[in-house]
Design an enzyme around this catalytic site. Structure first.
Site, short mmCIF file in Angstrom:
data_model
loop_
_atom_site.label_atom_id
_atom_site.label_comp_id
_atom_site.label_asym_id
_atom_site.label_seq_id
_atom_site.Cartn_x
_atom_site.Cartn_y
_atom_site.Cartn_z
CE1 TYR A 88 66.18 -25.33 24.70
CE2 TYR A 88 63.91 -25.53 25.42
CZ TYR A 88 65.05 -26.09 24.90
OH TYR A 88 65.05 -27.43 24.57
CG HIS A 123 67.67 -25.08 20.32
ND1 HIS A 123 68.73 -25.93 20.01
CD2 HIS A 123 67.68 -24.94 21.67
CE1 HIS A 123 69.34 -26.26 21.14
NE2 HIS A 123 68.73 -25.69 22.16
CD GLU A 151 73.03 -24.65 24.11
OE1 GLU A 151 72.78 -23.65 24.80
OE2 GLU A 151 72.44 -25.75 24.25
CD GLU A 167 72.74 -19.47 23.73
OE1 GLU A 167 72.39 -18.49 24.44
OE2 GLU A 167 72.77 -20.64 24.13
CD GLN A 190 72.28 -29.58 28.69
OE1 GLN A 190 73.20 -29.54 27.88
NE2 GLN A 190 71.10 -29.03 28.44
CE1 TYR A 212 66.18 -31.79 31.17
CE2 TYR A 212 67.61 -33.72 31.13
CZ TYR A 212 66.44 -33.09 30.77
OH TYR A 212 65.52 -33.75 30.00
CE LYS A 217 72.85 -25.77 28.52
NZ LYS A 217 73.20 -25.15 27.22
CB THR A 222 70.62 -23.10 20.62
OG1 THR A 222 71.35 -23.60 21.72
CG2 THR A 222 71.25 -23.56 19.31
MN MN Z 1 72.25 -21.89 25.75
#
Ligand code: MN
Length: 398
Positions: free
Chosen positions: A111, A116, A183, A185, A224, A228, A237, A328
């Site tokens: 992360y 983000h 996302e 990445e 999520q 979470y 995810k 992200t």
């Molecule tokens: Mn991610």
């Protein structure tokens, strides 16, 4: 006598001699084998170099040979491509199937983008004066994801079903996700790992990280949001993550290294580096063919080496084929946001895609991530693409 051919690649190719990414291909009716991409040619490495470590359906056996061998093989390939190569080593990109290049061992998602993390903090914790959580600048936050769900570019993504509970719902309901997101990445492929009880120092990480791929961490925001707390993402995810088929060697990314943003407050000693390096990789996100975002990897706060050092500092073993993704990638600008929840500000500020106002993904939508970076000798090198199309979900609660 087999014939030889001299290969040429246009000077402006993103896959010229300074890139040489590794992948796994199969010719029609043949088993998957390791190759490098050179222009739009796919070069069979077992044939080119006469080494059976490449006559396998993943890069893992080669990666396990370690950093010194990666350097050697890259030099050998470079040298061999200057001369005519056996015709049977060469395939057209259009004529082969590309496969998942690695056997994914464990998978962790970080992360690492301050932009983000700050945007999501503002969206989810609007009453909090600091959008970042108190730990964020002290450690690269991450969670363990699902290795079995990593798929190669071009694989259809089945819309996940699951539980969700909106703020005004009295009870949770079950059904296909209605807030399906992406996302954008980078993923880092571990070539060699560490034994249990040991760890990898940040300064040594570049001898363990084999290369980088594009990574789309598809995310069901409604699932999520409900699941979470307090242990982090799970089913929101775990249904699918898409990677690009070509692993760009870290050895090809020296010219792309840039200092990370200044890290204040100072990090603990195990995360310190003389100069933490990020990567000047420019990503693009295309939604049904229209570019909607250009996330800059160079803005990432935590370096890949720090992520790996953190991941192993507790003594957890890591191994060949481990994959860790950056989280992200988002820059400071609105059109640099790598997830639609940010780009559309939680779905309240739609983007126009092909003339329509859009927030989250509909069935039939196709997302393509691409990226380029500076290569050696003033070149630019490419990552190829990570492509995925959403297909409908038939599952309903029994
Ligand atoms: Mn991610």
């Amino acid at each position: 006598m087999s014939s030889s051919i001299r290969l040429t690649v246009p000077a402006d190719s993103l896959f010229g001699p300074t890139n040489l990414p590794y992948g796994v291909y199969s010719a029609p009716g043949r088993a998957p084998r390791v190759a490098v991409r050179y222009g739009d040619h796919v070069i069979d490495l077992a044939v080119l170099l006469g080494d059976d470590v490449f006559a396998r359906p993943s890069l893992n056996a080669f990666m396990a040979q370690g950093h010194a061998r990666w350097v050697e093989v890259r030099a050998e390939i470079t040298e061999r491509l200057r001369r005519p190569v056996p015709a049977e080593a060469v395939h057209d990109l259009d004529a082969v199937t590309l496969h998942l290049p690695i056997e994914v061992a464990d998978y962790v998602d970080f992360y690492a983008s301050e932009h983000h993390a700050s945007n999501l903090g503002r969206l989810f914790r609007p009453d909090n004066p600091d959008p970042l959580t108190p730990n964020w600048k002290h450690l690269p936050v991450g969670y363990h994801g699902r290795a079995a769900s990593v798929v190669v570019s071009g694989t259809d993504i089945i819309r996940p079903a699951g539980q969700r509970k909106g703020p005004h719902d009295a009870a949770p309901v079950f059904g296909p996700s209605t807030r399906l997101d992406i996302e954008a990445e980078l993923g880092f492929v571990l070539g060699t790992g560490n034994a249990m009880g040991e760890s990898i120092r940040a300064e040594d990480a570049e001898r363990h990280i084999f290369g980088a791929v594009l990574f789309n961490d598809w995310s069901a925001r409604d699932i999520q949001a409900w699941e979470y707390v307090p242990l982090g993402p799970n089913l929101g995810k775990s249904f699918a993550s898409t990677i690009s088929p070509w692993v760009v060697p870290l050895l090809a990314l020296h010219a792309a290294r840039v200092p990370t943003p200044v890290q204040v407050p100072a990090v603990l000693p195990y995360l310190r580096m003389e100069q933490p390096w990020g990567l000047d990789v420019d990503l693009t996100v295309a939604w049904n063919g229209q570019v909607v975002s250009r996330p800059p990897y160079a803005a990432m706060y935590w370096s890949p080496a720090q992520m790996l050092a953190h991941q192993t500092v507790g003594g957890a073993p890591s191994r060949t084929g481990d994959l860790f993704a950056s989280g992200t990638v988002s820059g400071p600008g609105k059109e640099q946001r790598g997830a639609f929840i940010e780009l559309t500000w939680g779905g309240t500020d739609p983007v126009t895609v092909n003339g329509r106002q859009r927030t989250f993904l509909e069935d039939g939508d196709e997302i393509v991530l691409t990226a380029t970076a500076p290569g050696a000798d003033g070149t630019r090198i490419g990552f190829g693409e990570a492509r995925g199309r959403i297909i409908g979900c038939e599952r309903r609660e029994a």
